[in-house]
Design a protein around this motif. Structure first.
Motif, mmCIF file in Angstrom:
data_model
loop_
_atom_site.group_PDB
_atom_site.id
_atom_site.type_symbol
_atom_site.label_atom_id
_atom_site.label_comp_id
_atom_site.label_asym_id
_atom_site.label_seq_id
_atom_site.Cartn_x
_atom_site.Cartn_y
_atom_site.Cartn_z
ATOM 1 N N ARG A 112 33.307 -26.005 -30.342
ATOM 2 C CA ARG A 112 34.133 -26.131 -31.546
ATOM 3 C C ARG A 112 35.551 -25.599 -31.297
ATOM 4 O O ARG A 112 36.528 -26.192 -31.766
ATOM 5 N N VAL A 113 35.671 -24.503 -30.561
ATOM 6 C CA VAL A 113 37.000 -23.963 -30.241
ATOM 7 C C VAL A 113 37.744 -24.954 -29.351
ATOM 8 O O VAL A 113 38.929 -25.251 -29.581
ATOM 9 N N ARG A 114 37.067 -25.489 -28.357
ATOM 10 C CA ARG A 114 37.681 -26.488 -27.462
ATOM 11 C C ARG A 114 38.147 -27.707 -28.270
ATOM 12 O O ARG A 114 39.253 -28.216 -28.074
ATOM 13 N N PRO A 126 46.544 -27.318 -24.802
ATOM 14 C CA PRO A 126 45.731 -27.293 -23.586
ATOM 15 C C PRO A 126 44.481 -26.440 -23.772
ATOM 16 O O PRO A 126 44.478 -25.484 -24.547
ATOM 17 N N ASP A 127 43.443 -26.797 -23.052
ATOM 18 C CA ASP A 127 42.194 -26.027 -23.064
ATOM 19 C C ASP A 127 42.368 -24.855 -22.112
ATOM 20 O O ASP A 127 42.308 -25.010 -20.901
ATOM 21 N N GLY A 132 38.255 -23.229 -35.147
ATOM 22 C CA GLY A 132 36.959 -23.858 -34.910
ATOM 23 C C GLY A 132 35.866 -23.432 -35.872
ATOM 24 O O GLY A 132 34.686 -23.621 -35.585
ATOM 25 N N HIS A 133 36.233 -22.900 -37.030
ATOM 26 C CA HIS A 133 35.244 -22.455 -38.008
ATOM 27 C C HIS A 133 34.565 -23.660 -38.656
ATOM 28 O O HIS A 133 35.162 -24.726 -38.787
ATOM 29 N N LEU A 134 33.326 -23.475 -39.087
ATOM 30 C CA LEU A 134 32.598 -24.531 -39.789
ATOM 31 C C LEU A 134 33.206 -24.819 -41.155
ATOM 32 O O LEU A 134 33.138 -25.943 -41.643
ATOM 33 N N ALA A 137 42.455 -14.593 -27.413
ATOM 34 C CA ALA A 137 41.539 -14.528 -28.546
ATOM 35 C C ALA A 137 40.140 -14.956 -28.121
ATOM 36 O O ALA A 137 39.969 -15.664 -27.125
ATOM 37 N N ALA A 138 39.157 -14.534 -28.904
ATOM 38 C CA ALA A 138 37.774 -14.940 -28.656
ATOM 39 C C ALA A 138 37.657 -16.448 -28.808
ATOM 40 O O ALA A 138 38.313 -17.058 -29.649
ATOM 41 N N ALA A 139 36.804 -17.025 -27.972
ATOM 42 C CA ALA A 139 36.614 -18.483 -27.988
ATOM 43 C C ALA A 139 35.185 -18.863 -28.329
ATOM 44 O O ALA A 139 34.668 -19.865 -27.858
#
Length: 155
Positions: free
Chosen positions: A7-9, A18-19, A105-107, A126-128
């Motif tokens: 979801r973050v990607r 960019p990833d 990337g939150h639901l 940041a957290a991924a």
């Protein structure tokens, strides 16, 4: 790869970014651990601190790794009392478990407020989506893609 990281990607891709997601060999659960893993200062780590309002909404405070959220200042910014988010409710709503909450990337949508101290850096981390995945990003870009208000809420 976990659904959370995917979801973050996807959120990075949707923003035409960019990833930069990396899996670290050790946990990045704390700001100190994350800074050591990323080779940056603790101040460059984005802590995703989630609080709940009385009506069950969630508010995400993107906090510099060397700062702490001041609950009174945070509540004043939101205009409502805040409490720590209950872990199961947080996971159900955002799709992330504590320790891997990403700013994107939150639901479901969350209100987001960003620590102005993060804006002092060229790059922040940041957290991924998991306690071992992180991504790097320019703080102004992070602010733009999260829709965060930049306001001071730290102690």
């Amino acid at each position: 790869m976990s659904k959370s990281v995917k979801r973050v990607r996807a959120a990075l891709g949707a923003a035409d970014l960019p990833d930069t997601i990396q899996e670290m060999p050790d946990s990045t659960r704390t700001a100190v651990d994350a800074a050591a893993a990323c080779g940056c200062t603790v101040a460059q780590i984005v802590k995703s601190m989630i609080f709940a309002t009385e009506d069950g909404a969630f508010v995400l405070f993107l906090t510099a790794g060397d700062n702490q959220v001041d609950p009174a200042k945070a509540a004043k910014i939101i205009g409502a009392p805040l409490s720590r988010a209950e872990p199961n409710a947080l996971r159900s709503y955002t799709g992330f478990a504590i320790g891997g909450v990403a700013p994107i990337g939150h639901l479901n949508p969350v209100t987001c407020v960003m620590d102005p101290d993060l804006m002092q850096h060229d790059t922040v981390w940041a957290a991924a989506g998991t306690p071992r995945h992180v991504f790097s990003i320019a703080p102004d870009v992070l602010q733009r893609i999260t829709g965060a208000r930049v306001e001071s809420f730290t102690a």
